[in-house]
Enzyme design. Structure first.
Site, mmCIF file in Angstrom:
data_model
loop_
_atom_site.group_PDB
_atom_site.id
_atom_site.type_symbol
_atom_site.label_atom_id
_atom_site.label_comp_id
_atom_site.label_asym_id
_atom_site.label_seq_id
_atom_site.Cartn_x
_atom_site.Cartn_y
_atom_site.Cartn_z
ATOM 1 C CB SER A 69 -2.041 2.974 -3.635
ATOM 2 O OG SER A 69 -2.576 4.182 -3.240
ATOM 3 N N GLY A 70 -5.222 2.348 -3.161
ATOM 4 C CA GLY A 70 -6.579 3.008 -3.454
ATOM 5 C C GLY A 70 -6.371 4.591 -3.746
ATOM 6 C CG ASP B 158 -2.327 7.510 0.207
ATOM 7 O OD1 ASP B 158 -1.300 8.299 -0.010
ATOM 8 O OD2 ASP B 158 -2.879 7.275 -0.735
ATOM 9 C CG ASN C 104 -7.863 0.054 1.409
ATOM 10 O OD1 ASN C 104 -7.393 0.398 2.272
ATOM 11 N ND2 ASN C 104 -7.657 0.721 0.318
ATOM 12 C CG ASP D 206 -1.645 1.194 1.354
ATOM 13 O OD1 ASP D 206 -2.397 1.604 0.478
ATOM 14 O OD2 ASP D 206 -1.743 1.815 2.564
ATOM 15 C CE LYS E 133 -5.004 -0.983 -1.758
ATOM 16 N NZ LYS E 133 -4.501 -0.242 -0.488
ATOM 17 C CG ASP F 212 -2.603 2.360 6.673
ATOM 18 O OD1 ASP F 212 -3.187 3.125 6.959
ATOM 19 O OD2 ASP F 212 -2.615 2.167 5.366
ATOM 20 C CD GLU G 43 -4.519 7.446 4.392
ATOM 21 O OE1 GLU G 43 -4.798 7.746 3.016
ATOM 22 O OE2 GLU G 43 -4.048 6.608 4.908
ATOM 23 N NE ARG H 241 -12.186 9.541 0.971
ATOM 24 C CZ ARG H 241 -11.103 8.549 1.121
ATOM 25 N NH1 ARG H 241 -9.980 8.753 1.697
ATOM 26 N NH2 ARG H 241 -11.230 7.394 0.539
#
Length: 297
Positions: free
Chosen positions: A176-177, A90, A247, A88, A221, A244, A97, A133
């Site tokens: 990564s998202g 962030d 997701n 991941d 992922k 972390d 983030e 967001r």
């Protein structure tokens, strides 16, 4: 089967009396601990043992160390070194983030950070939270992306993790998202082979408030992990994942070594391997790398 319990502490935080106390606790439960092997004096050590399940050994170690700032992991001695790293970005490879930091330039950091926190702890659907967001950032000039990148910091140990695993033949990738604008730069900076993430749509020098499809989420992922392992002809047992947030949990649980790094409570509670006190070099020590083998990155 011979197993290894690895203990990692902030430099100088692990001492011989800690290992002696731990050996006594293991012996009291019928385990047969061997001679400790220092991977990095005062920082990381392997303790071989037999006669006890790995999860039992970790529980014994946590009780024996009585809340000391030590990260630990038990596993079979064979097959410790992994051939695929999927990380991941962030709050894992970088300290922040990036979407929250980007939101600061729209005066929305606190509002968006709260949605991020809830999403990463599994309280909100990831896809819906991401779309919400990003939608709030419609009209933000793309200059804010550059300014956010300039302030982004790499997590301690990340460069060493990638450089050392890559030098030993592992394939290293980010999943990564977050967004390609950042994952591409992080991948280039640290030497990842590839990166997979989402795309922020832009028009006339401003964010449109939309995310490109398909959206990379928790399921994606896990799918990326399985796809890369298949392409590299690796069993999942030969893979290492780290993250972390909620997701990340599916890929953490599927990997041979899945690590929750300074993770949200729901993730830390569900992962077998956790790093709460040290940096990303701990993932190298868990694989049995010695300090002298670790590259600076």
């Amino acid at each position: 089967m011979s197993q290894i319990l690895t203990l990692v502490a902030p430099a100088g935080g692990l001492a011989a009396p800690d290992l002696a106390r731990l050996r006594s606790a293991l012996e009291a439960l019928g385990a047969l601990p061997g001679t400790p092997d220092w991977l990095s004096p005062g920082e990381a050590a392997d303790l071989p043992f037999t006669g006890l399940a790995a999860d039992q050994a970790m529980a014994v170690a946590r009780r024996a160390l009585a809340g000391a700032p030590v990260d630990l992991y038990a596993q079979p001695a064979e097959g410790r070194r992994k051939s695929l790293l999927l990380a991941d970005m962030d709050s894992t490879i970088v300290t922040s983030e990036t979407l929250d930091e980007l939101a600061a330039y729209a005066g929305l950091k606190e509002r968006i950070a709260e949605i991020t926190r809830r999403s990463m702890n599994g309280e909100l659907d990831f896809r819906q939270a991401l779309v919400e967001r990003v939608g709030m950032l419609a009209g933000l000039p793309t200059e804010a992306l550059e300014r956010t990148w300039a302030e982004t910091q790499v997590t301690a140990g990340a460069a060493a993790l990638v450089a050392t695993m890559r030098a030993n033949g592992a394939h290293c990738a980010i999943v990564s998202g977050g967004f390609t604008f950042f994952t591409g730069r992080v991948a280039d900076k640290l030497g990842f082979h590839a990166h997979y993430s989402n795309t922020l749509l832009v028009a006339d020098g401003k964010l449109t408030g939309k995310v490109g499809e398909p959206i990379l989420d928790r399921d994606a992922k896990l799918a990326t992990l399985k796809r890369l392992a298949a392409e590299l002809a690796l069993p999942l047992s030969a893979t290492l994942t780290v993250g972390d947030g909620a997701n990340d949990l599916a890929m953490i649980q599927a990997a041979g070594l899945g690590v929750a790094f300074r993770a949200k409570p729901v993730v830390a509670a569900a992962a077998r391997a956790r790093v709460d006190h040290t940096d990303l070099r701990a993932l190298l020590f868990f694989q049995g790398y010695r300090a002298a083998e670790i590259l600076p990155g």
